[in-house]
Write an enzyme that holds these catalytic residues in place. Sequence first.
Site, PDB file in Angstrom:
ATOM      1  N   SER A  80      12.868 -31.013  33.274  1.00 41.00           N
ATOM      2  CA  SER A  80      13.077 -32.194  32.416  1.00 41.00           C
ATOM      3  C   SER A  80      14.541 -32.584  32.525  1.00 41.00           C
ATOM      4  O   SER A  80      15.430 -31.794  32.255  1.00 41.00           O
ATOM      5  CB  SER A  80      12.665 -31.889  30.970  1.00 41.00           C
TER       6      SER A  80
ATOM      7  N   GLY B 114      16.188 -35.294  31.076  1.00 44.34           N
ATOM      8  CA  GLY B 114      16.638 -36.266  30.078  1.00 44.34           C
ATOM      9  C   GLY B 114      16.151 -37.661  30.417  1.00 44.34           C
ATOM     10  O   GLY B 114      14.948 -37.857  30.682  1.00 44.34           O
ATOM     11  N   ALA B 115      17.064 -38.627  30.426  1.00 44.45           N
ATOM     12  CA  ALA B 115      16.702 -40.030  30.662  1.00 44.45           C
ATOM     13  C   ALA B 115      16.095 -40.247  32.044  1.00 44.45           C
ATOM     14  O   ALA B 115      15.378 -41.234  32.271  1.00 44.45           O
ATOM     15  CB  ALA B 115      17.935 -40.907  30.490  1.00 44.45           C
TER      16      ALA B 115
ATOM     17  N   GLY C 216      13.789 -38.515  33.332  1.00 47.55           N
ATOM     18  CA  GLY C 216      12.377 -38.136  33.332  1.00 47.55           C
ATOM     19  C   GLY C 216      12.144 -36.731  33.855  1.00 47.55           C
ATOM     20  O   GLY C 216      12.943 -35.835  33.606  1.00 47.55           O
TER      21      GLY C 216
ATOM     22  N   GLY D  50      11.629 -32.373  24.805  1.00 48.17           N
ATOM     23  CA  GLY D  50      11.210 -31.368  25.784  1.00 48.17           C
ATOM     24  C   GLY D  50       9.903 -30.688  25.376  1.00 48.17           C
ATOM     25  O   GLY D  50       9.045 -30.417  26.220  1.00 48.17           O
ATOM     26  N   ASP D  51       9.750 -30.434  24.080  1.00 50.10           N
ATOM     27  CA  ASP D  51       8.514 -29.808  23.596  1.00 50.10           C
ATOM     28  C   ASP D  51       7.324 -30.755  23.775  1.00 50.10           C
ATOM     29  O   ASP D  51       6.213 -30.325  24.090  1.00 50.10           O
ATOM     30  CB  ASP D  51       8.660 -29.413  22.120  1.00 50.10           C
TER      31      ASP D  51
END
Lengths: 308, 308
Positions: free
Chosen positions: B216, B218-219, B221, B247-248
């Site tokens: 993951s 962040g922005a 994807g 993230g979860d």
Amino acid sequence: MILTVTLNTALDITYRVRTLEAHTSHRVTEVTERPGGKGLNVARVLAALGHEVTATGFAGGATGRTLQEQLTHTPGVVDALLPVGGSTRRTIAVVDATGDTTQLNEPGPVISPAEWSAFQEAYEHLLRSASVVALCGSLPPGVPVGAYAGLIRTARTLGVPVLLDTSGEPLRRGVAARPDLVKPNADELAELTGSHDPSKATHDARRRGAHTVVASLGAAGLLAHTADGLWRATPPRRLRGNPTGAGDSAVAGLLSGLIDHLPWPARLARAVALSAATVLAPVAGEFDRSAYEELVGQVAVTGEVTAA
Amino acid sequence: MILTVTLNTALDITYRVRTLEAHTSHRVTEVTERPGGKGLNVARVLAALGHEVTATGFAGGATGRTLQEQLTHTPGVVDALLPVGGSTRRTIAVVDATGDTTQLNEPGPVISPAEWSAFQEAYEHLLRSASVVALCGSLPPGVPVGAYAGLIRTARTLGVPVLLDTSGEPLRRGVAARPDLVKPNADELAELTGSHDPSKATHDARRRGAHTVVASLGAAGLLAHTADGLWRATPPRRLRGNPTGAGDSAVAGLLSGLIDHLPWPARLARAVALSAATVLAPVAGEFDRSAYEELVGQVAVTGEVTAA
């Protein structure tokens, strides 16, 4: 028994962190919790002195349940807290390596009119077995600002001596209901009377209705203005430590001295020594018993008896 | 059912204050609480998507009891948390008017060897009715650092696909036990592999034992490295909001897509859309359902299928 009233009880949580810095993440290295709110602190000290003490007020929600569980582990304090629908507040004191504290205080639960009525009824019932009652701390939302004034009138009607330790408008209205004793600190006294001169201000507070005024002046000790005159009680030396709970210990000392029929000088010496022994204790709000026993004989009390 | 494991559950408390300033006193204007720890967050999102989900891990003390009570109000999540003698930790997020957060994290309870044994037994039993298992978050004190590696081997022995979402040494050891899927973020991936180039690092993480790696970013994807090749899934636009729990939600999307037998592009689109809808939700860790439904069709997924 001695009855203490804490309408806005709290679970006092202390966190130790290395350095508190806003907008960063912190690992808490140590967590301590204890039942709080001024009246519960006073009750704990009284019980440690061997007095029979009953604590009333409100407790609700998961935090209230935790608080009451911890209260059962405080020997000598009888739990007469009333259940409420809202949740008892937590206070978080974040202490970092500098020794400085960052405080986060949750709002109290909103007390409904029915809960307030139920309290007044329970209070009147408890007063019938009380030798003295102490009304301590702030009011939670929903409780009318004149609440303490009403509770003082009930105690006076039943002939139970009443001590008030609060601030702001609840103090102003409470004093007008003629309590036996008020214990403001310097700021509370100045806010009540408009005067920063403690001896003028205690005089004024008596004129407003308090029978006796005992002002707690931090390191300068206590200044008592009674019907007989003015007394000053000062600790034997400058003390270093944590002043949290020192005022509550002074209240406990005053109540204890009243129950034991001590004359004013001995009563004030007990209050100052307990207060000092609280500053010296390693845990906030506890008192150091051996320091208390050593200090109680060393408090200087000077009086100026006036014609009544 | 889907099984989620949260060994270090937490009661996540959010305080709103005007401005947080160290060494001063603050009135908290708003308090919110919810069961936390990564696996419980994943479980809540899965339940909201309509999946059958069971949450296991540890809960203890007054905070554990509060957490479990609140979990009963989370429809669709079956509580299979095991009791422990220590107290479940609280995390406090203090949000001020700037929108910035100051975080205070209590240490977890110390898990005894007997409690850890009891957990492993209960886990094996729960796995027998699980279609997939997710192992999420940090390890509390007392749990061996190779704990996840052991739990992964148990799942593999029973033929249950296993996802791992953790960091540091527990991630390193877990990856070596050959989980079906790991979902590190950019920092965790760099720490594991020593490389800050996500496509090299995901390749390396597979070489270390993970069957599939979904990073993951962040922005940017998700970047998925599967047995078939590399996929990139990116949200349709830059999103503003609170990334807590994003993230979860991505983990929940990956599990949900696996259960629904979606091909990788659709599975990643679901994970990215859920993650984005979590950033957009007003409450941290919740997701905005209509945003999710709108976004899921707009996620761009590009792939580069390689010879296996």
